[in-house]
Design an enzyme around this catalytic site. Structure first.
Site, short mmCIF file in Angstrom:
data_model
loop_
_atom_site.label_atom_id
_atom_site.label_comp_id
_atom_site.label_asym_id
_atom_site.label_seq_id
_atom_site.Cartn_x
_atom_site.Cartn_y
_atom_site.Cartn_z
N LYS A 1 -83.70 66.31 19.34
CA LYS A 1 -82.76 64.49 19.30
C LYS A 1 -83.58 63.41 19.34
CE LYS A 1 -80.43 66.71 21.58
NZ LYS A 1 -80.33 67.92 20.88
N ASN B 1 -62.62 75.98 42.14
CA ASN B 1 -63.43 75.85 40.93
C ASN B 1 -64.42 76.44 41.46
OD1 ASN B 1 -65.20 75.68 38.78
ND2 ASN B 1 -65.16 73.09 39.17
N GLY B 2 -65.51 77.77 40.45
CA GLY B 2 -66.67 77.73 40.90
C GLY B 2 -66.87 79.18 40.70
N TRP C 1 -61.63 77.41 32.73
CA TRP C 1 -62.60 77.60 32.46
C TRP C 1 -63.18 78.50 32.58
CZ3 TRP C 1 -64.43 73.99 28.15
CH2 TRP C 1 -66.01 74.39 28.13
N GLU D 1 -86.70 70.72 19.75
CA GLU D 1 -85.41 69.99 19.85
C GLU D 1 -86.21 68.87 20.28
OE1 GLU D 1 -82.69 71.24 20.62
OE2 GLU D 1 -82.22 70.19 21.43
N HIS E 1 -103.51 71.50 8.73
CA HIS E 1 -102.71 72.37 7.71
C HIS E 1 -102.49 70.85 6.84
CE1 HIS E 1 -104.56 76.68 8.56
NE2 HIS E 1 -103.64 76.04 10.59
N GLU F 1 -81.35 62.77 16.12
CA GLU F 1 -79.98 62.81 15.90
C GLU F 1 -79.53 61.27 16.64
OE1 GLU F 1 -77.62 65.79 16.87
OE2 GLU F 1 -79.58 66.44 18.92
N ARG G 1 -62.31 69.36 32.22
CA ARG G 1 -63.43 70.19 32.71
C ARG G 1 -63.37 71.90 32.00
NH1 ARG G 1 -65.99 67.89 36.50
NH2 ARG G 1 -66.16 70.22 37.68
N CYS H 1 -63.57 74.44 36.16
CA CYS H 1 -62.56 74.24 36.57
C CYS H 1 -62.42 72.48 37.08
CB CYS H 1 -62.01 74.72 36.61
SG CYS H 1 -61.97 77.28 36.41
N LYS I 1 -69.12 67.56 16.63
CA LYS I 1 -70.00 68.36 17.65
C LYS I 1 -69.83 69.99 17.02
CE LYS I 1 -71.06 69.59 21.16
NZ LYS I 1 -72.81 69.31 22.32
C1 AGP Z 1 -77.60 69.81 18.06
O1 AGP Z 1 -77.55 68.17 19.51
C2 AGP Z 1 -76.71 69.03 17.81
N1 AGP Z 1 -75.30 68.81 17.79
C3 AGP Z 1 -76.53 70.72 17.10
O2 AGP Z 1 -77.75 71.03 16.30
C4 AGP Z 1 -75.63 72.04 17.24
O3 AGP Z 1 -76.74 72.37 18.41
C5 AGP Z 1 -75.86 73.24 15.68
O4 AGP Z 1 -74.68 72.56 15.13
C6 AGP Z 1 -75.38 74.27 16.41
O5 AGP Z 1 -73.88 73.94 17.62
P1 AGP Z 1 -73.46 75.18 18.27
O6 AGP Z 1 -74.84 75.82 19.14
O7 AGP Z 1 -72.10 75.09 18.79
O8 AGP Z 1 -74.20 76.75 16.87
#
Ligand code: AGP
Length: 613
Positions: A490, A103-104, A77, A486, A509, A493, A27, A2, A608
């Site tokens: 990173k 906040n906490g 939040w 992962e 393989h 992207e 926040r 928050c 996002k």
């Molecule tokens: C990851 O860095 C990306 N932003 C993307 O793969 C993301 O994880 C994916 O779109 C899933 O989003 P979500 O966790 O909000 O469902």
């Protein structure tokens, strides 16, 4: 997470609070509120209008009485209690004179509330924070001045807090205190401020001070006085702030991605706070299915996308190892269209930072239609996924602005391993002492992540040396495999370079044919039980001319024989390593992207949240 703000001695109290709340919206914004306080009068307004909460509050405040020189404000939040106006801060005591914002998380709020209600206090909200108003009220009734009343109250509290309290019987005083949740104090001639972070008061205050854990600050128009929780005077550390506002909103970082990478220890710590009842039971945020149903689960299916899918892959290992339940992990967009078989006793776990990814929502709906019970792992309270699920564990990573997910990933792994321990607890597949040990170990991860973050300069050097490379393989075994996936995501992207995550055991393989000079192989090599095999995989790729980067533990004496670059991390229980090992890989991708001049917060072609198919 928050946002809190306060001002005392101002000629523009309302303007200061509303402007500050606008700056703190990132926040959390499911509700907002303000309290104005002067001798004998506390005036409060609260709204719960989602992303419009602060705007709605501004409307509400048009009817505020004038002539208040002090007040506090809060943007929420939600962690305890639905995001409704009744749960919005500020909270008042029974007299209506004392107002608090927080906040906490107050871990022992249940027992404190029971004690306070037994003493006749009446609660109006379903939050943990409200106990603070009534604790302070009790102390004030003993004749203590406000700062002493706050200090005595906090000695009874377990958990995290950044709080501010005011009392209409002690006007022009705000008492603030901090433990874990951030808090700064600002001063200007004749006015004193407090806020969760610098941006909220950047263009009002002229000097800024950091409040440390277990410090209590009494603010008046003339300035402030600080003590520790025992009452001994302390000096607040002055901050050198020469930021512009945009930099300030990133906490002094160059971008949101580095800010969010740095917030990972707090994200893990906050996600794990207040997760055990007094009887030792590990608890969820929302639970609408019985322990018996959870105990009788025969099969678990995890559905997720992107980074969340990688966190779900880690959960497969943890649930199978600790709870001995068969687990399947599916990419949401595949699950929903493959006419899945859902037998009785199937538990589907939807993992999503936003809780709004259309494929994951549709996948869990499909599972529910076929009779499955659903648990949501979401970073946004009351998201679509959370609302429709039968149970919810919220990650408490705070708002994640950068498109590339970082702190949400580590918080998801923490929440999923918590869920795995709960299932093991219900099914008695682990001894209580082992569950205690694992729970303790999980709580130690945030410190190990912080240690790893301190090694960023070495990662930056490695990235600089490999800036010319175009082909990357990320390899791992066991939970190192989802970590490798992962790490590859990173890099992809953020830099737009080709990077592929692969199980190290799969090299022979096919992919081994791609290995030649110029290819970079990044290996997650921290699991002792897999170490020998990873070393031989790396010897194979090195023999074919690859450059080798290895994530290895501090005590690994063999890795230098097969790796050109070693990114060191503290050793840990293997199941916890994805939260630690991913950090150098995030920093590597970040450094490569910065070196290539990419926009790390807004990579091309990406959004996002993917709310359309
Ligand atoms: C990851 O860095 C990306 N932003 C993307 O793969 C993301 O994880 C994916 O779109 C899933 O989003 P979500 O966790 O909000 O469902």
């Amino acid at each position: 997470m928050c946002g809190i703000i306060g001002v005392v001695g101002s000629s523009d109290t309302l303007g200061t609070l509303l402007e500050g709340l606008q700056r703190l919206e990132y926040r959390g914004y499911d509700s907002a509120g303000i309290a104005l306080v002067r001798q004998g009068q506390t005036w409060r307004a609260r709204t719960a209008a989602g992303t419009e909460s602060v705007a709605a509050l501004r409307e509400e405040c048009l009817s505020a009485p004038s002539g208040f020189s002090s007040g506090i404000g809060h943007t929420r939040w939600a962690t305890h209690g639905a995001p409704e106006a009744i749960n919005a801060h500020p909270h008042l005591d029974c007299s209506g004179n004392i107002a608090i914002i927080h906040n906490g998380i107050i871990e022992n709020h249940t027992e404190l509330q029971e004690q306070l209600e037994a003493r006749g206090h009446h609660f109006t909200s379903v939050t943990d924070s409200e106990v603070l108003a009534h604790l302070i009220e009790d102390q004030r009734q003993l004749g203590l001045e406000l700062s002493e009343a706050v200090r005595q109250s906090l000695l009874l509290v377990r958990g995290a807090f950044a709080l501010a309290a005011m009392d209409a019987n002690e006007p022009d005083v705000i008492v603030a205190a901090r433990r874990i949740s951030p808090l700064v104090v600002g001063t200007a001639p004749g006015v004193t401020y407090l806020a969760s972070d610098v941006p909220a008061i950047l263009d009002r205050a002229t000097a800024f001070y950091a409040v440390n854990d277990d410090e209590v600050v009494r603010l008046g128009p003339e300035g402030f006085r600080a003590t520790d929780l025992e009452g001994a005077p302390v000096r607040l550390r002055q901050l050198q702030i020469d930021w512009d506002l945009e930099t300030a909103e990133k906490g002094g970082n160059d971008d949101f991605m580095s800010k969010e990478i740095n917030e990972q220890p707090d994200a893990i710590r906050a996600t794990l706070l207040d997760r055990r009842r007094r009887n030792g039971a590990i608890c969820f945020d929302e639970l609408r299915i019985s322990d018996e149903e959870l105990r009788d689960v025969k099969r678990v299916v995890l559905v997720a996308a992107g980074t969340s899918h990688h966190a779900a892959l880690v959960a497969k290992y943890a649930i199978e190892r600790w709870a001995r339940i068969s687990v399947e992990v599916d990419i949401s967009s595949e699950y929903r269209y493959r006419d899945p078989i859902v037998e009785i006793g199937t538990l589907v776990i939807g993992v999503s930072q936003s809780g709004e990814t259309i494929d994951t929502i549709q996948a869990t709906r499909e599972a529910q239609r076929r009779g499955a019970r659903v648990v949501a792992i979401s970073n946004i309270v009351d998201s679509s996924l959370a609302r429709e699920a039968d149970a919810v564990i919220y990650t408490r990573a705070g708002l994640e602005v950068s498109v590339a997910s970082t702190k949400a990933f580590v918080a998801q792994v923490a929440a999923l391993e918590l869920l795995a321990l709960r299932l093991a607890q219900l099914r008695s597949t682990l001894e209580p002492k082992d569950i205690d040990a694992l729970f303790l170990g999980l709580n130690a991860v945030s410190a190990q992540v912080a240690t790893t973050l301190d090694r960023r300069s070495h990662v930056e050097l490695v990235a600089k040396e490999l800036l010319h490379a175009h082909d990357f393989f990320f390899l791992g075994r066991h939970v190192g495999f989802p970590t490798a996936l992962e790490g590859a995501l990173k890099l992809k992207e953020l830099t737009y370079l080709h990077a592929e995550g692969y199980p190290a055991g799969g090299l022979k393989h096919g992919p081994l044919a791609l290995i030649e000079p110029g290819v970079v192989v990044v290996a997650v090599a921290t699991d002792p039980s897999m170490h020998e095999k990873i070393l031989s995989n790396l010897a194979e790729v090195k023999a074919r001319g690859a450059s080798v980067v290895a994530v290895a533990t501090d005590d690994d004496e063999h890795i230098d024989s097969v790796a050109d670059y070693v990114l060191r991390v503290p050793a840990s229980e293997p199941m916890f390593t994805p939260m630690i090992d991913i950090v150098p890989l995030q920093l590597f991708a970040y450094s490569m992207a910065r070196g290539l001049g990419r926009n790390v917060d807004r990579p091309r072609n990406l959004a996002k949240t993917v709310t359309v198919e």
